[in-house]
Design an enzyme around this catalytic site. Structure first.
Site, mmCIF file in Angstrom:
data_model
loop_
_atom_site.group_PDB
_atom_site.id
_atom_site.type_symbol
_atom_site.label_atom_id
_atom_site.label_comp_id
_atom_site.label_asym_id
_atom_site.label_seq_id
_atom_site.Cartn_x
_atom_site.Cartn_y
_atom_site.Cartn_z
ATOM 1 C CD1 TRP A 31 9.512 42.651 3.706
ATOM 2 C CD2 TRP A 31 9.266 44.605 4.788
ATOM 3 N NE1 TRP A 31 10.696 43.337 3.615
ATOM 4 C CE2 TRP A 31 10.590 44.535 4.268
ATOM 5 C CE3 TRP A 31 8.891 45.739 5.510
ATOM 6 C CZ2 TRP A 31 11.527 45.562 4.448
ATOM 7 C CZ3 TRP A 31 9.830 46.769 5.675
ATOM 8 C CH2 TRP A 31 11.124 46.662 5.151
ATOM 9 C CD GLU A 112 17.576 49.070 -0.880
ATOM 10 O OE1 GLU A 112 17.763 49.650 0.205
ATOM 11 O OE2 GLU A 112 18.107 47.988 -1.164
ATOM 12 C CG ASP A 197 13.600 43.751 1.195
ATOM 13 O OD1 ASP A 197 12.977 42.670 1.111
ATOM 14 O OD2 ASP A 197 13.046 44.866 1.308
ATOM 15 C CD GLU A 198 19.632 46.180 1.803
ATOM 16 O OE1 GLU A 198 19.675 46.252 0.565
ATOM 17 O OE2 GLU A 198 19.407 47.175 2.539
ATOM 18 C CG HIS A 201 17.558 44.602 -3.557
ATOM 19 N ND1 HIS A 201 17.319 45.611 -2.651
ATOM 20 C CD2 HIS A 201 16.351 44.252 -4.056
ATOM 21 C CE1 HIS A 201 16.012 45.861 -2.615
ATOM 22 N NE2 HIS A 201 15.404 45.050 -3.445
HETATM 23 FE FE FE2 Z 1 20.065 47.718 -0.720
HETATM 24 FE FE FE2 Z 2 18.450 48.973 2.004
#
Ligand code: FE2
Ligand code: FE2
Length: 332
Positions: A31, A112, A197-198, A201
Site C-alpha cells: 500500500w 516504515e 505492517d508493525e 515486522h
Molecule cells: Fe515499526
Molecule cells: Fe512504523
C-alpha cells in the site's frame, strides 16, 4: 562483539534470506499513503478534503496529541535506520550491501517510511494541529537521536526491535480502535494498515530472536535479561518542541490515559515475548543463564505490581499545554 559471535550472524545468512526477507512485501504489492488520502489531481479533491476535515472534528484534542506523538515517532526514521546499522555482524557495510541483513534493514526502513508520510499528510489535511510546531519537534528529535542501549550488539538490537514493533502494533491498533469508536472509519483504516505492517515486522524480528535462542540460548537469555534491566526506552524519548521539557512524559501520560499505550502494555509485551520464545522451557543453560531466565520469567507480574502501587500513589489531576494543539491544556 567477539568474532565468534559475529560468525553466528554470518552463518545465519541463508536462513535469513529464506525466513526473514520473506516478511518484506514487494513494492508492487505494498500500500502507499496515496491509497488512503485525497487525490490532489482529481476533480473531487476539495470535496474529499472537506469530508476528511468534517470527520476529524469528531475526535478530541487528546486523541490528536497522541496521534501526533505517534507520527513524530515514525518520522524519526533516520534515527532507527542508523540504530540498526550500529549492530555488529548485521549492519549495512556499504549502504547498498546485498547481505540479507542489510537488505532487510533497508527494506524495513522503506516500508516504515510510509507510516510517517501517511500520518503526516493526514494530520496536515485535518487542520486540527499546529503543523509548524510538529515539524519543529521532528527536526529536534532527529537532531537528538536516541540511545536504545543496544551497544552495537545484535542480540540486544533484535530484542529491542521485537519489543518496539509489538509496542507500535499495539499503539497503532489502539488509535485505530478509538478512531472507529468516534465514527472516523477512514482514520481507523489508516491506523489499522500501519498496525498490520508493525505486526509483520514483529513477526520477523521475533523469529530472528527465536533462532538465536535455538543457536545460542545462553547469550540470548543474558541479552534479554540485560535489555529488561536497562528497560526498553521508547524511540522518541528525547522529543522536544522548543517549549516543553517534559513533552515525552506528557505525551506518554495522555497516551496512557486514553488507553493507546500503557504501563500494562509494557508488561504484556514482555509476557508475550517470554511465551513466544518459550523462555520458561529453555534447558541446558549456564548458572548465569538460569539466573537470567528466572529474572525474566518473574518480571511481568513484578512490573504489574510496581505499576499498581505507583498508580495508587500519584493520581493527582494535572494538566499540561501542548504546542501541537495550539497550546491548549490537556489532562494528563
Ligand atoms: Fe515499526
Ligand atoms: Fe512504523
Amino acid at each position: 562483539m567477539p568474532p565468534e559471535k559475529i560468525e553466528i550472524f554470518k552463518s545465519m545468512e541463508s536462513w535469513a534470506t529464506k525466513n526473514i526477507l520473506t516478511h518484506l512485501k514487494p513494492v508492487e504489492k505494498s500500500w502507499q499513503p496515496q491509497d488512503f488520502l485525497p487525490q490532489a489531481d482529481s476533480e473531487g479533491f476539495y470535496e474529499q478534503v472537506k469530508e476528511l476535515r468534517e470527520r476529524s472534528k469528531e475526535l478530541p484534542d487528546d486523541y490528536f496529541v497522541v496521534l501526533v506523538g505517534d507520527m513524530i515517532t515514525e518520522e524519526a526514521l533516520p534515527t532507527y535506520q542508523t540504530a540498526l546499522n550500529t549492530l555488529d555482524g548485521v549492519r549495512d557495510e556499504t549502504g547498498a550491501s546485498l547481505s540479507p541483513w542489510a537488505v532487510w534493514n533497508r527494506g524495513w526502513t522503506a516500508e516504515e517510511n510510509r507510516h510517517g508520510d501517511l500520518l503526516n499528510k493526514y494530520l496536515y489535511l485535518s487542520g486540527r494541529v499546529d503543523m509548524r510546531q510538529i515539524e519543529k519537534t521532528i527536526q529536534y528529535l532527529i537532531g537528538c537521536g536516541m540511545d536504545p542501549k543496544t551497544e552495537n550488539n545484535p542480540y540486544l538490537g533484535f530484542i529491542y526491535t521485537s519489543f518496539q514493533e509489538r509496542a507500535t502494533f499495539i499503539s497503532h491498533g489502539n488509535t485505530a480502535r478509538l478512531a472507529k469508536e468516534h465514527g472516523n472509519m477512514k482514520l481507523a483504516q489508516i491506523c489499522g494498515i500501519i498496525a498490520a505492517d508493525e505486526k509483520r515486522h514483529e513477526t520477523a524480528y521475533t523469529k530472528i530472536v527465536e533462532k538465536l535462542f535455538e543457536i545460542d540460548p545462553d547469550a540470548t537469555i543474558l541479552a534479554l535479561a540485560d535489555m529488561m534491566r536497562k528497560k526498553i526506552s521508547m524511540p522518541a524519548h528525547l522529543m522536544f518542541d522548543g517549549q516543553d521539557d517534559n513533552l515525552f512524559e506528557n505525551y506518554s501520560a495522555v497516551a496512557q490515559r486514553i488507553g493507546v499505550y500503557t504501563a500494562k502494555d509494557y508488561a504484556d509485551i514482555l509476557e508475550f515475548l517470554v511465551g513466544r520464545w518459550k523462555v520458561e522451557k529453555l534447558t541446558g543453560l549456564s548458572g548465569e543463564g538460569h539466573k537470567a531466565q528466572d529474572f525474566v520469567c518473574g518480571l511481568p507480574p513484578r512490573i504489574r505490581r510496581l505499576e499498581e502501587r505507583a498508580q495508587g500513589r500519584v493520581k493527582q489531576a494535572s494538566t499540561a499545554p501542548f504546542s501541537w494543539v495550539f497550546g491548549r491544556e490537556l489532562k494528563l
